[in-house]
Design an enzyme around this catalytic site. Sequence first.
Site, mmCIF file in Angstrom:
data_model
loop_
_atom_site.group_PDB
_atom_site.id
_atom_site.type_symbol
_atom_site.label_atom_id
_atom_site.label_comp_id
_atom_site.label_asym_id
_atom_site.label_seq_id
_atom_site.Cartn_x
_atom_site.Cartn_y
_atom_site.Cartn_z
ATOM 1 N N LYS A 87 45.023 29.170 14.163
ATOM 2 C CA LYS A 87 44.951 30.352 13.304
ATOM 3 C C LYS A 87 46.051 31.369 13.664
ATOM 4 C CE LYS A 87 41.327 29.183 10.866
ATOM 5 N NZ LYS A 87 41.377 27.711 10.995
HETATM 6 C C1 LIG Z 1 38.575 28.849 5.971
HETATM 7 C C2 LIG Z 1 37.863 28.565 7.243
HETATM 8 N N1 LIG Z 1 36.584 28.947 7.361
HETATM 9 C C3 LIG Z 1 35.896 28.749 8.501
HETATM 10 C C4 LIG Z 1 36.474 28.125 9.576
HETATM 11 C C5 LIG Z 1 35.635 27.842 10.782
HETATM 12 O O1 LIG Z 1 36.149 28.410 11.928
HETATM 13 P P1 LIG Z 1 35.930 27.713 13.362
HETATM 14 O O2 LIG Z 1 36.754 26.485 13.416
HETATM 15 O O3 LIG Z 1 36.413 28.777 14.307
HETATM 16 O O4 LIG Z 1 34.485 27.445 13.512
HETATM 17 C C6 LIG Z 1 37.810 27.739 9.508
HETATM 18 C C7 LIG Z 1 38.482 27.155 10.664
HETATM 19 O O5 LIG Z 1 38.951 26.141 10.832
HETATM 20 C C8 LIG Z 1 38.513 27.948 8.297
HETATM 21 O O6 LIG Z 1 39.787 27.568 8.159
#
Ligand SMILES: Cc1ncc(COP(=O)(O)O)c(C=O)c1O
Length: 379
Positions: free
Chosen positions: A187
């Site tokens: 990210k």
């Molecule tokens: C658009 C979106 N929502 C939610 C998430 C979930 O985040 P995490 O991987 O930190 O649980 C991600 C991450 O990959 C994402 O790209």
Amino acid sequence: MTEPRWRVPLADVVVDDELVDAALETLRSGWWSMGPRVEEFEREFASFCGAEHAVAVANGSAALHLALLAVGCGEGDEVIVPSLNFVAAANSIAHTGADPVFCDIAGPEELNLDPDDVEAAVGPKTRAIVVLHYGGFPCDMDAVGEIADLHGLTIVEDAAHAPGATWRGRMCGTVGRIGCFSFFSNKNLPVGEGGMVVTGDEELAKSLRLLRSHGMTTLTWDRHRGHASSYDVVVQGFNYRLDELRATVGLVQLRDLPEENAGRARIAARYREALDGVHGLTMPFGRIGQERTSSHHLAVVLLPEGTDRDAVRAALGEGGIQTSVHYPPIHTFSAYSSAAGRPLPRTDAVAGRLLTLPLYGRMTGKQVESVVEALLGAI
Ligand SMILES: Cc1ncc(COP(=O)(O)O)c(C=O)c1O
């Protein structure tokens, strides 16, 4: 160290002395679970976003899950979400007991949700809309806001791609009632695993804090400092806490975020100049107006119709260039096939053409040019 498999990886992190020193200081402090650095990260993130409250959590999926629970989603409810999204949004909806209802995107130029299709998806059971700011480009929050007001729905922003992006001057994540961020390694603000929920609503913030830590009324950190000696459990919560080491990394990355986003913007502009309209390629979000700024999380191109995407990816991979696909639409996964009731023609039309190119703030000009050259060669 892991072996550098890619000459140009999809995403990359910067490890400098400041980060290493800060991490060592936290390790040496002897306090590793949630404590003062998490509190500082929350304060600084809230201030960066212009949010009243920020609640740090273990990852972006936990952020979405807690946000949906806090706004009251549960069994018997429906939550509208674009199918062109990471599956975490749908999983989080399902984990509250609610049913995801998938909506379409606006089109190949605008990969965000189509407000008309959101309106069409609203039914008597609809409780909330989870909006995604795809690739860091804010979706039309005016249109979604009108629909939410008309039908009494809550807007939950999945701002995982959008730290620092703005809608009419407001930071993404703070435009709806509650906003969720991810600090996964790829990210704009990478921590490894981590997330944040922001809101202007004090009651929601209280509820998020309780749910984050088993529903307990005090924290280990409070008891360690002698601020409390016991606790009650007032809701059935989770362990979705962030720890001190990751909050430390987050604090350093947050300070670097404006520079990271500016670097991404420069590289995205170069990709657009070199690729948009060339050999049948298009880059979505070419006509973004004054109302929004992007955090440029993803560099997505649409391949010409009929292109063998796997072959293009393999050719780039042979040249050491990592690519990805954001996303296989959620309604095409086995786990969601029974929820795939609504027609999503515009999502289906772009799904096979999406290709994500490497993008990170410190990408060199040479790396960008090698991606451009390899892609043009491959198609
Ligand atoms: C658009 C979106 N929502 C939610 C998430 C979930 O985040 P995490 O991987 O930190 O649980 C991600 C991450 O990959 C994402 O790209």
